[in-house]
Design a protein around this motif. Structure first.
Motif, PDB file in Angstrom:
ATOM      1  N   UNK A 133     -46.452  11.369  37.062  1.00  0.00           N
ATOM      2  CA  UNK A 133     -47.509  10.762  36.234  1.00  0.00           C
ATOM      3  C   UNK A 133     -47.188  11.080  34.778  1.00  0.00           C
ATOM      4  N   UNK A 134     -47.343  10.062  33.936  1.00  0.00           N
ATOM      5  CA  UNK A 134     -47.024  10.209  32.496  1.00  0.00           C
ATOM      6  C   UNK A 134     -45.654  10.840  32.303  1.00  0.00           C
ATOM      7  N   UNK A 135     -44.733  10.423  33.131  1.00  0.00           N
ATOM      8  CA  UNK A 135     -43.356  10.912  33.000  1.00  0.00           C
ATOM      9  C   UNK A 135     -43.151  12.336  33.461  1.00  0.00           C
ATOM     10  N   UNK A 136     -44.206  12.956  33.994  1.00  0.00           N
ATOM     11  CA  UNK A 136     -44.071  14.355  34.434  1.00  0.00           C
ATOM     12  C   UNK A 136     -44.071  14.426  35.961  1.00  0.00           C
ATOM     13  N   UNK A 137     -43.033  15.026  36.512  1.00  0.00           N
ATOM     14  CA  UNK A 137     -42.964  15.196  37.967  1.00  0.00           C
ATOM     15  C   UNK A 137     -43.114  16.664  38.307  1.00  0.00           C
ATOM     16  N   UNK A 138     -43.393  16.948  39.580  1.00  0.00           N
ATOM     17  CA  UNK A 138     -43.361  18.346  40.024  1.00  0.00           C
ATOM     18  C   UNK A 138     -42.171  18.477  40.955  1.00  0.00           C
ATOM     19  N   UNK A 139     -41.822  19.737  41.348  1.00  0.00           N
ATOM     20  CA  UNK A 139     -40.653  19.828  42.218  1.00  0.00           C
ATOM     21  C   UNK A 139     -41.000  19.401  43.638  1.00  0.00           C
ATOM     22  N   UNK A 140     -39.985  19.026  44.397  1.00  0.00           N
ATOM     23  CA  UNK A 140     -40.192  18.678  45.805  1.00  0.00           C
ATOM     24  C   UNK A 140     -40.423  19.986  46.552  1.00  0.00           C
ATOM     25  N   UNK A 141     -41.664  20.182  46.973  1.00  0.00           N
ATOM     26  CA  UNK A 141     -42.021  21.489  47.527  1.00  0.00           C
ATOM     27  C   UNK A 141     -41.431  21.740  48.919  1.00  0.00           C
ATOM     28  N   UNK A 142     -41.029  20.684  49.594  1.00  0.00           N
ATOM     29  CA  UNK A 142     -40.377  20.882  50.899  1.00  0.00           C
ATOM     30  C   UNK A 142     -38.995  21.521  50.680  1.00  0.00           C
TER      31      UNK A 142
END
Ligand code: CTP
Length: 473
Positions: A251-260
């Motif tokens: 969202x708004x160019x911000x991702x989170x890490x792939x937690x898997x």
């Protein structure tokens, strides 16, 4: 065939061959023992398949020992086994031909030839036999070229993979377990058959699934198996909470890490440091509540507030669902999940002694394991960032050591306990007693008063007075 047996193993195999010869019953070593010996691995047990009644052969071999060995047998399955004094187990079964019915793992069994028996086995590397017959003692009988698959490090079913897995769906878990333990690759058709038969896993009891899962987790690099479980769709069937960790939202160019994949990395990091199965479970579950607590905060980015506390609660649900033991292991895993952010947060801010004391008290005897989990949790791709974190973390460890040496907080009992409060104020067990006792403990942990009886007594009197209680003695 020259396989790498110990002297004891050679002696028992020769004895079995002798007894089988006197009964005129052809018999063969088969399965995991043959596979492991060819791989140069140790074995704790051996399977013998014979053309005849396995129970009769087992009884006769057991009777050749003095004193006679105790045989346990399962009449329904036609199998019998005994344990040697050194702990080595031998299991006997008559060669079988099996056909399965759709809704069950329980096959209809008929007597068969050696080849029939090899046909019904799970993988080519598990279907190899070594003759114990006088005419060809020691010869490898390998109709599916399992030896070649051993060399190429391949897991493959002897017959049509769809039939092998549909007959006994637990074998899908076993394929992934062997791939993980041996660091083998699952051959393409076999892998495709796992994907298309995944729903069949539902007829397998959770205990058996979890047994295989724990063997995967106990392997040197458990991520191999967990990723395969995810890719094949099996994980979704028995552990959907872990699957929801996968994926990245932007969202708004911000991702989170792939937690898997982050979780798999943490698990491998923990596995590198420790063989403790439950510490490995803590790694699997440390971020399990991230999907449920995920929020996007404008101007700030992704947050997962409270995933530590909710994660602890989810441990109970997941242990119950996976039929893991609801005992001190659950308590331990829940505790580590609840505390997993604490040491990291201490490395970021100005560290006070009281924060250190509180962590020492809350983690108690599991502090080293918690620190191992937290170090393993640092998985950034930015090497500089990792180094910076690890250095700060070393400082936290040193400070913890100094505070512990000074204050002896681990396994600490506060100088005033609930029994003291009840006696001094003549109170029955009640919420008020708990409140006064906790206030004293917290004041010591926060450094408001020293860890001494007189100071604690005085503080208790003040707190109790605020609540309208006077000491009676
Ligand atoms: N087997 C099978 N299908 C299963 C279980 C077992 O075909 N679902 C066969 C395989 O030939 C296997 C043998 O039975 O080698 C013995 O099974 P087991 O003792 O469960 O496994 P091992 O192969 O001996 O491996 P491990 O001891 O590591 O579990």
């Amino acid at each position: 065939m020259d396989i790498n047996c110990t002297k004891e193993e050679r002696l028992i195999l020769e004895r079995i061959a002798q007894v089988a010869k006197s009964l005129q019953m052809p018999c063969y070593l088969i399965g995991g023992f043959v596979r492991d010996k060819l791989l140069g691995r140790n074995s704790k047990d051996a399977d013998i398949v014979c053309l005849g009644d396995g129970i009769i052969l087992a009884e006769a071999v057991a009777a050749s020992f003095s004193p006679k060995l105790n045989v346990s047998f399962f009449k329904n399955f036609g199998t019998a086994q005994f344990k040697l004094p050194n702990g080595f187990e031998v299991e006997f079964v008559g060669a079988r031909k099996e056909s399965y019915v759709a809704h069950s793992r329980k096959p209809e069994v008929q007597n068969g030839s050696l080849v029939d028996d090899q046909n019904r086995r799970d993988f080519t590397i598990n279907a190899m036999a070594i003759s114990l017959c006088p005419s060809d003692y020691g010869t490898l009988i390998d109709p599916f070229n399992g030896i070649n698959d051993l060399e190429l490090k391949i897991i493959r079913t002897p017959l049509d993979a769809d039939i092998t897995f549909s007959d006994d769906p637990l074998r899908m878990m076993r394929a992934i377990r062997f791939a993980t333990q041996l660091n083998f690759v699952i051959e393409a058709e076999t892998l495709a058959a796992i994907k298309s038969n995944k729903e069949r896993l539902k007829i397998i009891s959770q205990e058996r699934i979890t047994d295989e899962l724990n063997k995967i987790i106990a392997a040197k690099t458990p991520s191999i198996g967990l990723d395969l479980l995810y890719q094949t769709g099996l994980l979704e069937i028995f552990f959907p909470q872990m699957v929801t960790l996968a994926g990245v939202e932007i969202i708004e160019g911000k991702g989170h890490k792939d937690n898997f994949y982050h979780t798999l990395q943490v698990l491998d990091n923990v596995a590198y440091r420790s063989n403790n199965l439950w510490l490995r479970w803590a790694a699997i579950l440390h971020d399990i509540a991230k999907p449920a607590t995920k929020r996007f905060e404008q101007g700030h980015g992704w947050t997962f507030h409270g995933h530590d506390a909710l994660g602890k609660k989810m441990c109970t649900t997941i242990f119950r669902q996976l039929k893991l033991p609801l005992n001190e292991h659950l308590k331990y895993v829940g505790k580590l999940v609840a505390l997993h952010l604490r040491p990291i947060s201490l490395s970021k801010e100005e560290i006070t002694d009281s924060a250190m004391r509180r962590l020492l008290f809350d983690a108690g005897e599991d502090l080293e394991d918690l620190m191992m989990l937290c170090e393993s949790d640092i998985t950034s791709k930015n090497k500089l960032k990792v180094r910076h974190f690890l250095e700060n973390f070393e400082l936290v460890k040193q400070r913890l050591k100094i505070v512990e040496e000074k204050d002896k907080i681990r396994n600490w009992q506060p100088p005033i306990d609930g029994a003291d409060v009840m006696r001094i104020f003549k109170l029955p067990p009640s919420r008020e007693v708990g409140f006064i006792k906790t206030a004293v403990r917290e004041a010591i942990l926060d450094g408001i008063i020293p860890n001494e009886y007189d100071a604690a007594y005085q503080y208790m009197i003040e707190k109790a007075a605020e609540m309208g209680f006077e000491p009676v003695v």
